[in-house]
Design an enzyme around this catalytic site. Structure first.
Site, short mmCIF file in Angstrom:
data_model
loop_
_atom_site.label_atom_id
_atom_site.label_comp_id
_atom_site.label_asym_id
_atom_site.label_seq_id
_atom_site.Cartn_x
_atom_site.Cartn_y
_atom_site.Cartn_z
N HIS A 67 -4.40 3.41 7.96
CA HIS A 67 -3.15 2.96 8.57
C HIS A 67 -2.21 4.13 8.80
O HIS A 67 -2.09 5.01 7.95
CB HIS A 67 -2.43 1.95 7.67
CG HIS A 67 -3.10 0.61 7.64
ND1 HIS A 67 -2.84 -0.33 6.67
CD2 HIS A 67 -4.02 0.05 8.45
CE1 HIS A 67 -3.58 -1.40 6.90
NE2 HIS A 67 -4.30 -1.19 7.97
N GLU A 111 0.85 -1.19 0.00
CA GLU A 111 0.00 0.00 0.00
C GLU A 111 0.88 1.23 0.00
O GLU A 111 2.09 1.16 0.21
CB GLU A 111 -1.00 -0.01 1.17
CG GLU A 111 -0.41 -0.09 2.54
CD GLU A 111 -1.45 -0.26 3.65
OE1 GLU A 111 -2.46 -0.96 3.44
OE2 GLU A 111 -1.25 0.28 4.73
#
Lengths: 402, 308
Positions: free
Chosen positions: B259, B221
């Site tokens: 996150h 990511e």
């Protein structure tokens, strides 16, 4: 979490990092009183917003949209200047490279004494993810965009790393100071400042300290002329004082509300609302919508502990965005059960009188039960079995895409 | 075979008497994972019933490891105590022949993690996975070894290795392998925090050496440069096909996407850069996670590992 320059400088003083005298103000009379109390002929009148690029920003009247003044940080040579600049700043909209076109209303100012600058440096302390340690980065080219320096003149940037258990080693600080060309008292001050800043970084659980510029004055002292401090939110539990420095007006109202409900929400510019469990899957859902020609309206991770209440609230937040023309729900059930989400979706649709098309993709724990609940309800919901199919469907339903 | 854990692994649960510890411990036991005990300071001597499987509680990891011979620990303690739990586990495993620490806890302060990772790195035979991750699972023929919070039933023993920064996106990758009738050797969620233990390269290298793994699915990511470094490693060292996806192509710079580590800063860490690095390294790229299965099939056919 970010704090204002005036708050960061207060913290600097506490840790023995030299800053100029300055006063936090919220109105024109306060700014004038600050000028009188500082006793310095030349002062800087600085807009306090969390975004960078203030100096090169432009102030606008929030009602008329008319331009008021160029530059959110101004040098005042007289009391009249202070009055004019603070009037132009206070309550107006500051648009900078980092705020986006919507800008930020300035309600805080900082009036600071001037100094004679001999040279401008750059200094930052941050977490190096690859080395898994704290990095100190300094450059002889201060007062400019550090990314540009990194691009055009990388040899001007010098780095040292702290040892995770021993901290910043003096040897390293000495060599960093030397690489910046500092000598004598300036070098001594620099080395001391590095120690103080590192101590602050650790004791206050910072995620970043950036000083741009850090200046050497004509008298040879090292002064932090600017201060940008970010705090690691994961450490909030051991820093109750943060409630007092947090400026909620700097954060998106809806993002704060979402956060309080255990949701992670970021507003974007598109027209397809997304409701997903898990940050990675939420990003991937946005990506796939875009891949099939749509534009996501938001990032929304409902988290592992989602409940009926939080899912209803999530729908509400998505629908507050007037651009939203359709919603894609993408759930990969793990701890979260798809049947629970299905019930929540039906309840939320009824409660909120949902009118836009809704596509739901379930996978994982109890996905068949979840699908059955949606298919048997009287509300028209499109159920699909893959993310790809879901994205294509919603793009198709709102009549967009390629 | 599998990497780092297998059906012989003996697991301890740190924070076993807490809600999360008991809840997930029960699910681990139901998957036939050998949970041999747990640790909650101050509750030593008690027992915990994990769905009929009674296990002892110890006051410290040192005691728990030497009493049970455990070689894996799953940490479910709250964020403020999690780094200390990692330190304790690292020391206990180091004294007892080594072990694997899997930290599920999310929200640990970054500076705590810098010190915890440094501690773990002192010991050659101790490995840390996480924090803020779904854990690690190696499916067996009858249940398997599950150390974490992932839904076990979506997995099946097979020959594909999976490594991912994200939780539910890992499950998506698992489902994709299943959709083309491939199972998994081991699936590792390495977590999306800025500072964590095991990284992509550790996993890729272990999968490269594992005789049963024939191909690897890697899910990255935005943020940091771990994907780019992993791609370079793949290009230099990996003989097995790697299939890659990166989440966050549409993420705006400067915004944290859930996150703590998933943020594009200073124009670095974009999905476009990571995809480009993947392609340059010869990684089979899926632009849509729903296509991972098909891309995997293509890679397996090309490697002569599948007919169609």
């Amino acid at each position: 979490m970010n704090i204002h320059e005036y708050q960061a400088k207060e913290m600097f003083r506490e840790f023995g990092v030299r800053v100029l005298e300055g006063v936090h103000c919220r109105s024109v009379p306060e700014a004038l009183a600050a000028y009188d109390s500082l006793g310095s002929k030349i002062v800087a009148v600085k807009s306090q917003i969390h975004a960078g690029g203030r100096g090169k920003g432009t102030l606008y009247n929030p009602e008329s949209g008319d331009e008021v003044m160029k530059g959110g940080v101004k040098i005042a040579f007289s009391r009249d200047d202070v009055e004019e600049f603070s009037r132009n700043i206070c309550g107006n909209l500051l648009v900078t490279k980092q705020t986006g076109a919507e800008g930020k209303i300035v309600s805080n100012m900082y009036v600071e004494s001037g100094c004679d600058i001999d040279h401008e440096f750059y200094l930052a302390i941050l977490v190096d993810r690859d080395r898994k340690s704290v990095l100190v980065m300094a450059s002889t080219e201060g007062g400019v965009d550090i990314e540009e320096v990194a691009e055009n003149n990388p040899e001007a940037i010098h780095k040292i790393w702290a040892d995770p258990s021993l901290g910043l080693l003096e040897n390293d600080c000495v060599s960093l100071s030397k690489s910046l060309g500092l000598t004598g008292d300036s070098s001594k001050e620099m080395i001391q400042m590095l120690g103080s800043l590192y101590r602050m970084f650790v004791e206050r659980d910072c995620s970043m300290i950036e000083i741009n510029p850090l200046v050497r004055t004509k008298a040879g002292t090292m002064v932090a002329l600017d201060a940008k401090v970010g705090l690691d939110e994961n450490a909030n539990f051991r820093h109750p004082w943060r409630d007092d420095v947090r400026d909620l007006s700097e954060e998106e109202d809806v993002e704060i509300r979402a956060n309080d409900l255990g949701l992670s929400y970021v507003k974007l510019d598109g027209n397809i609302g997304c409701l997903v469990n898990g940050a990675g899957l939420a990003m991937a859902s946005m990506d796939v919508i875009k891949l099939y020609g749509g534009e996501p309206a938001n990032f929304l991770d409902i988290g592992g502990g989602a409940t009926r209440e939080s899912i209803t609230a999530a729908f509400q937040i998505i629908l507050e965005d007037e651009n939203v023309e359709g919603i894609l729900v993408n759930i990969f059930g793990g701890i979260i059960r798809c049947d629970m989400v299905a019930m929540s979706v039906i309840e939320a649709s009824k409660e909120l009188g949902l009118e836009v098309p809704l596509v739901v993709r379930f996978s994982g724990t109890n996905h068949e039960e979840g699908k059955a609940i949606l298919d048997s309800g009287e509300i028209s919901i499109h159920t699909v079995s893959s993310l790809s199919e879901g994205a294509r469907k919603i793009v198709d339903l709102i009549g967009g895409g390629n | 075979m599998s990497i780092w854990i297998n059906e012989e692994s003996k697991i301890l649960i740190q924070g076993i008497t807490g809600k999360q510890g008991t809840f997930h411990g029960t699910r681990m036991v139901r998957y036939n994972t050998d949970v041999v005990g747990g640790v909650t300071p101050g509750k030593g001597g008690q027992e915990v019933d994990l769905d009929g499987h009674i296990v002892p509680v110890f006051d410290s990891m040192m005691e728990a490891v030497s009493e049970t011979g455990a070689d894996v620990s799953a940490i479910y303690v709250p964020a403020r105590f999690a780094a200390a739990a990692i330190h304790e586990a690292a020391e206990a495993f180091n004294e007892n022949g080594g072990g694997l620490i899997v930290c599920i806890t999310e929200g640990i302060p970054t500076l705590d993690m810098i010190r915890a990772v440094d501690k773990v790195n002192e010991f050659e035979k101790v490995r840390l996975i996480g924090p803020n991750c779904p854990g690690i699972i190696s499916p067996g023929l009858n249940g398997g070894c599950k150390v974490g919070i992932m839904p076990a039933f979506i997995h099946k023993k097979g020959r594909i290795g999976i490594v991912s920064k994200s939780g539910t996106l890992t499950y998506e990758a698992v489902a994709q392998t299943m959709s083309v009738d491939e199972g998994q050797t081991t699936c590792v969620g390495i977590g999306g925090d800025p500072v964590s233990g095991t990284g992509f390269i550790d996993c890729l290298s272990a999968f490269e050496e594992d005789p049963e793994t024939v191909a690897v699915v890697m899910i990255g990511e935005i943020g940091g440069s771990a994907e780019e470094e992993a791609a370079e490693w793949v290009s230099d060292n990996m003989s097995k096909p790697v299939i890659g996806f990166v989440a966050g192509s549409t993420a705006p710079p400067g915004k944290r996407m859930g996150h703590a580590g998933a943020i594009i800063s200073g124009g670095k860490g974009t999905a476009a850069e990571k995809f480009a690095a993947f392609e340059k390294a010869g990684i089979y790229v899926a632009r849509d996670p729903s296509e991972i299965g098909q891309v995997l099939v293509g890679a397996l056919i090309e490697a002569g590992l599948r007919e169609s």
